[in-house]
Scaffold this motif. Sequence first.
Motif, short mmCIF file in Angstrom:
data_model
loop_
_atom_site.label_atom_id
_atom_site.label_comp_id
_atom_site.label_asym_id
_atom_site.label_seq_id
_atom_site.Cartn_x
_atom_site.Cartn_y
_atom_site.Cartn_z
N TYR A 1 8.38 19.72 -21.53
CA TYR A 1 8.79 18.45 -22.23
C TYR A 1 7.84 18.42 -23.53
N ALA A 2 8.37 18.13 -24.57
CA ALA A 2 7.68 17.55 -25.64
C ALA A 2 8.64 16.53 -26.46
N GLY A 3 7.90 15.29 -26.70
CA GLY A 3 8.59 14.50 -27.60
C GLY A 3 8.38 14.40 -29.00
N GLY A 4 8.54 13.51 -29.73
CA GLY A 4 8.19 13.23 -31.07
C GLY A 4 9.17 14.15 -31.78
N LEU B 1 6.17 13.40 -11.32
CA LEU B 1 7.47 13.61 -12.49
C LEU B 1 6.47 14.15 -13.72
N ALA B 2 5.16 13.73 -14.06
CA ALA B 2 4.60 14.26 -15.07
C ALA B 2 4.19 15.73 -15.11
N VAL B 3 4.20 16.29 -13.81
CA VAL B 3 4.01 17.80 -13.61
C VAL B 3 5.38 18.31 -13.87
N ALA B 4 6.24 17.85 -13.48
CA ALA B 4 7.81 18.32 -13.60
C ALA B 4 8.17 18.19 -15.11
N MET B 5 7.94 17.42 -15.95
CA MET B 5 8.17 17.30 -17.17
C MET B 5 7.20 18.26 -18.16
N VAL C 1 0.77 -0.98 0.02
CA VAL C 1 0.05 -0.04 -0.12
C VAL C 1 0.78 1.41 -0.07
N PRO C 2 1.73 1.48 1.06
CA PRO C 2 2.75 2.69 0.87
C PRO C 2 3.43 2.72 -0.50
N LEU C 3 3.76 1.46 -0.95
CA LEU C 3 4.61 1.37 -2.16
C LEU C 3 3.76 2.25 -3.35
N PHE C 4 2.83 1.72 -3.51
CA PHE C 4 1.76 2.11 -4.43
C PHE C 4 1.46 3.57 -4.22
N VAL C 5 1.26 3.93 -3.15
CA VAL C 5 0.83 5.64 -2.75
C VAL C 5 2.25 6.24 -3.20
N ARG C 6 3.15 5.79 -3.03
CA ARG C 6 4.53 6.66 -3.27
C ARG C 6 4.79 6.63 -4.80
N VAL C 7 4.69 5.17 -5.36
CA VAL C 7 4.72 5.24 -6.86
C VAL C 7 3.84 6.11 -7.71
N PHE C 8 2.55 6.15 -7.18
CA PHE C 8 1.51 6.84 -7.95
C PHE C 8 1.75 8.54 -7.82
N ARG C 9 2.21 8.94 -6.56
CA ARG C 9 2.77 10.30 -6.21
C ARG C 9 3.88 10.68 -7.17
N ASP C 10 4.85 9.73 -6.88
CA ASP C 10 6.26 10.14 -7.90
C ASP C 10 5.89 10.37 -9.22
#
Lengths: 285, 262
Positions: B227-230, B218-222, B205-214
């Motif tokens: 960040y733009a790919g392609g 990360l998405a917000v930071a990118m 449970v804490p691992l999932f919470v942490r992974v989803f939060r990270d």
Amino acid sequence: MAEILSLESVSYSYPLPGEGEAAALREVSFEVEPGEVFCVAGPNGSGKSTLAQVCAGLLSPTGGSLLYGGEKVEGRSRLRALRKKVGLLFQSAEDQLFADTVEKDIAFGPRCRGVRGPELDQSVRGAAELAGLDLEAFGGRSPFALSEGERRRAALAGVLALSPDVLVLDEPFIGLDYEGRTHLAAALTGYRRDRGASIIVVTHELAGVWPLADRFAVMDSGSLLRVARREDLAGAGDELGALGMQLPDWAVLARELAALGAPPVNPSDPDALADAAGSVMGGRR
Amino acid sequence: MIGRDITIGQYLASDTLLHHVDPRLKVLAVIASTVLVFVYSGWALLAFAGLLVLLLVVARLPLLKVLKSLPTVWVIAFITFMLQAFLTPGEVIWHWGFLSITDTGLSNGLLFSGRILLLVVVLAALTMTTPPLKLADALESLLKPLSYLKVPVWRVTTVVSITLMFIPNILEESRKITRAQMARGADFESANLLRRVRDIIPVLVPLFVRVFRDADELAVAMDARAYAGGEKRTRLYPLKIGWKDSLGTVVFLAAALSLTLL
């Protein structure tokens, strides 16, 4: 007084990916006495968190020895026995919370030890009260819906529910607002008074722990620089400053006042400080 | 003790021969090696294993340490060996009660378990010597033809590279959370299997919470760093294949393919 926990030249190294090791602790020795609040202070990367985990029996020293109650902690069974005596609150409360309600989360530890029924209920209530958490208001809520300070108190209650003889806290005051700090300091004082437990606080920020701690171990780069009583460390502002740590302003003020002839005061009590300042200035406040 | 292993998928910052080879050539060599591990058997497979070990010794990769830290792989290889050895029909060479080992079973057992170990070694050699971002660049470059079929290649490779980058972190986090729960009563070393399974939930449970939060952070930071790919994305260090890389890869593949003659 016979020490409860002592470290004799304890070293710990983490293996690096590939070859080699990184030394996190280098021959650290100190003793913690029963009922004492002992602070391990040091900058980031000084090995404090590793030390906390060694003291709690979660990491086995790669050199030297750890003694609990005068007996050497060696081998898996003794480490497991040590974990029952020493509780550790990690820096991130989120790492320790998992249940769907705060009440169930606090009950997890005692349940693992086979506590059931009214006794379980009692230990959960007692721990919540000690941690300053209102079980009526928070007991049924998800731990993940709480504020950082409330989460920290819930995680602390989870550790206190096991009634450890030694409580180790890793950076407990970081990220807490004034109210959160006051609650936590009161909880620690209460636990020490009620259970006679020893408390080890590991931190790089001295303000929160300063009024509570009896002695301080100063660490840098995995080595122990010195162990000092609070009043002795109050004069070591430059030494601490070189390590990137700062004495609380009121601790410096109390020391300066004492040097001017004021009676010794509790530096975290603003009224006492004001009285001391007044006495130095000839009775004016 | 917990937390003292090297993990598979982890990049080792070092300066070996293999670290300098263009990642696209390494990926192609790994694909070729994977095929050959399944095609070869008997002496050819043994010689191919020798060739791989020689290459890795020259590159000074601590492969033994990696293999030692992967008990699951050894368990899988051992189970494969036992199943093959005991269940394959053939000439019986050892017999006890209803258990018997046949000659075909023994050779099949060695073959299949050997193949598993070789695959792990080949993949570990790739991930140990190639930073995740370079690996993603290599995959993007190699999969580029698919973009003409409207496959969003850069999205796929970004997901792959982030996953690869996060595996060691997630493993480290899980170890930390395990210790955090042990500090409050969980017993992961109990002889009672049911209890050990039950005590996994406080870690998950804490691992999932942490992974989803990270992942969210990360998405917000990118996004925050535009960040733009392609097609629009350029690279500070574009991949370049040197003649030494090409020569080395050709020599390795030629040596590997020549083993078909054995």
